[in-house]
Design an enzyme around this catalytic site. Structure first.
Site, PDB file in Angstrom:
ATOM      1  N   GLU A  12      25.792  67.399  48.792  1.00 27.32           N
ATOM      2  CA  GLU A  12      26.525  68.440  48.076  1.00 27.32           C
ATOM      3  C   GLU A  12      26.639  68.162  46.576  1.00 27.32           C
ATOM      4  O   GLU A  12      26.867  69.080  45.796  1.00 27.32           O
ATOM      5  CB  GLU A  12      27.911  68.637  48.718  1.00 27.32           C
ATOM      6  CG  GLU A  12      27.796  69.282  50.103  1.00 27.32           C
ATOM      7  CD  GLU A  12      29.114  69.370  50.861  1.00 27.32           C
ATOM      8  OE1 GLU A  12      29.286  70.351  51.598  1.00 27.32           O
ATOM      9  OE2 GLU A  12      29.947  68.445  50.744  1.00 27.32           O
ATOM     10  N   ASP A 196      25.919  77.733  58.264  1.00 32.25           N
ATOM     11  CA  ASP A 196      25.852  77.988  59.710  1.00 32.25           C
ATOM     12  C   ASP A 196      26.950  78.979  60.080  1.00 32.25           C
ATOM     13  O   ASP A 196      27.783  79.328  59.245  1.00 32.25           O
ATOM     14  CB  ASP A 196      26.026  76.683  60.503  1.00 32.25           C
ATOM     15  CG  ASP A 196      27.333  75.987  60.158  1.00 32.25           C
ATOM     16  OD1 ASP A 196      27.324  75.120  59.263  1.00 32.25           O
ATOM     17  OD2 ASP A 196      28.373  76.340  60.746  1.00 32.25           O
TER      18      ASP A 196
HETATM   19  O1  4EH Z   1      31.784  67.674  55.422  1.00 30.16           O
HETATM   20  C1  4EH Z   1      31.650  68.337  56.669  1.00 30.16           C
HETATM   21  C2  4EH Z   1      30.193  68.519  57.034  1.00 30.16           C
HETATM   22  C3  4EH Z   1      29.952  68.674  58.518  1.00 30.16           C
HETATM   23  S1  4EH Z   1      30.253  67.250  59.479  1.00 30.16           S
HETATM   24  C4  4EH Z   1      32.182  69.745  56.556  1.00 30.16           C
HETATM   25  N1  4EH Z   1      31.087  70.436  55.882  1.00 30.16           N
HETATM   26  C5  4EH Z   1      29.861  69.844  56.361  1.00 30.16           C
HETATM   27  C6  4EH Z   1      31.181  71.902  55.897  1.00 30.16           C
HETATM   28  C7  4EH Z   1      30.750  72.608  57.163  1.00 30.16           C
HETATM   29  C8  4EH Z   1      31.498  72.740  58.336  1.00 30.16           C
HETATM   30  N2  4EH Z   1      32.716  72.249  58.699  1.00 30.16           N
HETATM   31  C9  4EH Z   1      33.207  72.578  59.920  1.00 30.16           C
HETATM   32  C10 4EH Z   1      29.589  73.333  57.348  1.00 30.16           C
HETATM   33  N3  4EH Z   1      29.608  73.915  58.588  1.00 30.16           N
HETATM   34  C11 4EH Z   1      30.765  73.564  59.209  1.00 30.16           C
HETATM   35  C12 4EH Z   1      31.314  73.866  60.480  1.00 30.16           C
HETATM   36  N4  4EH Z   1      32.534  73.363  60.805  1.00 30.16           N
HETATM   37  N5  4EH Z   1      30.665  74.652  61.371  1.00 30.16           N
HETATM   38  C13 4EH Z   1      28.803  66.344  59.457  1.00 30.16           C
HETATM   39  C14 4EH Z   1      27.568  66.844  59.215  1.00 30.16           C
HETATM   40  N6  4EH Z   1      26.476  66.092  59.223  1.00 30.16           N
HETATM   41  C15 4EH Z   1      26.550  64.801  59.465  1.00 30.16           C
HETATM   42  C16 4EH Z   1      27.771  64.256  59.718  1.00 30.16           C
HETATM   43  N7  4EH Z   1      28.872  65.037  59.728  1.00 30.16           N
END
Ligand code: 4EH
Length: 230
Positions: A12, A196
């Protein structure tokens, strides 16, 4: 003017660090902070690592140790509002913690005594964001963001968060940053590009679109700096 820009994940803030090219790295509290300057603005950039606790620590550090006078959050989020599609940009008007539940004592979800369910972002920054997005030809919509320490990838959970908080997008850091900035009287704003739909395909979609959506959000942040330097 000292401006903090934070994300939660390395991906990010990478587009920002790549743009500034030269920066000083400072290690503090198990994290790295990057100092850069851009057209007279002093910037302090960091990714917090995932979740509300890490994000609170980073936001507090950016303000209390590095003296940030404004804070911009840049990142990705899951869409709760069906009108939001992958790549769409959201600027938060207010944020709530969807995983706070002391309803056993008659309190509404997201409420902590002596606090509020929602924390408002800075109106001036939201206003500037709209102006900048328009000038850049970027589509930007205002929305409510619901934050919690959970990656949402389930339709039932998603609908519960949407209906309980009237939220448009969900992520895992914004509301905690909001609480810190509000308490310390630092104007802030949270920008998120959709990665997503927080449904059963969210994991796959996230992996596919994290980098491209993070870039969309960073693009808007960079354009905002041109406006803030005035
Ligand atoms: O920092 C976390 C990341 C996912 S966890 C929150 N961010 C991305 C935003 C996000 C999010 N949060 C909750 C994007 N889509 C989301 C969702 N629900 N559906 C993560 C991701 N990759 C590796 C490890 N942990």
């Amino acid at each position: 003017m000292k401006i903090a820009i934070m994300g939660a994940m390395y991906e990010e803030i990478t587009p920002l660090l790549e743009f500034f090219k030269t920066y000083e790295t400072i290690e503090y509290a198990n994290n790295r902070y990057y100092k850069a300057s851009y057209q007279g603005l002093e910037l302090i950039i960091a990714y917090s690592k995932i979740g509300k606790v890490n994000a609170s620590l980073t936001a507090s550090t950016l303000i209390e140790k590095f003296g940030a006078e404004k804070l911009l959050f840049s990142g990705v989020a899951g869409a709760l509002n069906p009108a939001l599609k992958v790549g769409d940009l959201v600027v938060a008007t207010r944020l709530a913690q969807h995983d706070v539940d002391i309803s056993a004592f008659g309190h509404p979800f997201g409420y902590i005594p002596e606090g509020c369910v929602y924390v408002q972002t800075d109106e001036t920054l939201v206003h500037i964001a709209h102006r900048v997005a328009k000038a850049q030809g970027l589509k930007l919509v205002e929305g409510i963001i619901a934050t919690g320490d959970q990656f949402i990838c389930d339709s039932t959970k998603k609908e519960w968060i949407r209906s309980t908080f009237q939220a448009d997008a969900t992520e895992m850091e914004g509301a905690s940053v909001a609480v810190v900035c509000d308490a310390l009287h630092v104007p802030f704003c949270v920008f998120r590009a959709i990665s997503d739909a927080a449904d059963m395909d969210a994991g796959f979609s996230f992996d596919e679109f994290l980098v491209s959506s993070a870039q969309e959000s960073a693009k808007l942040i960079l354009a905002m700096l041109d406006e803030l330097k005035r």
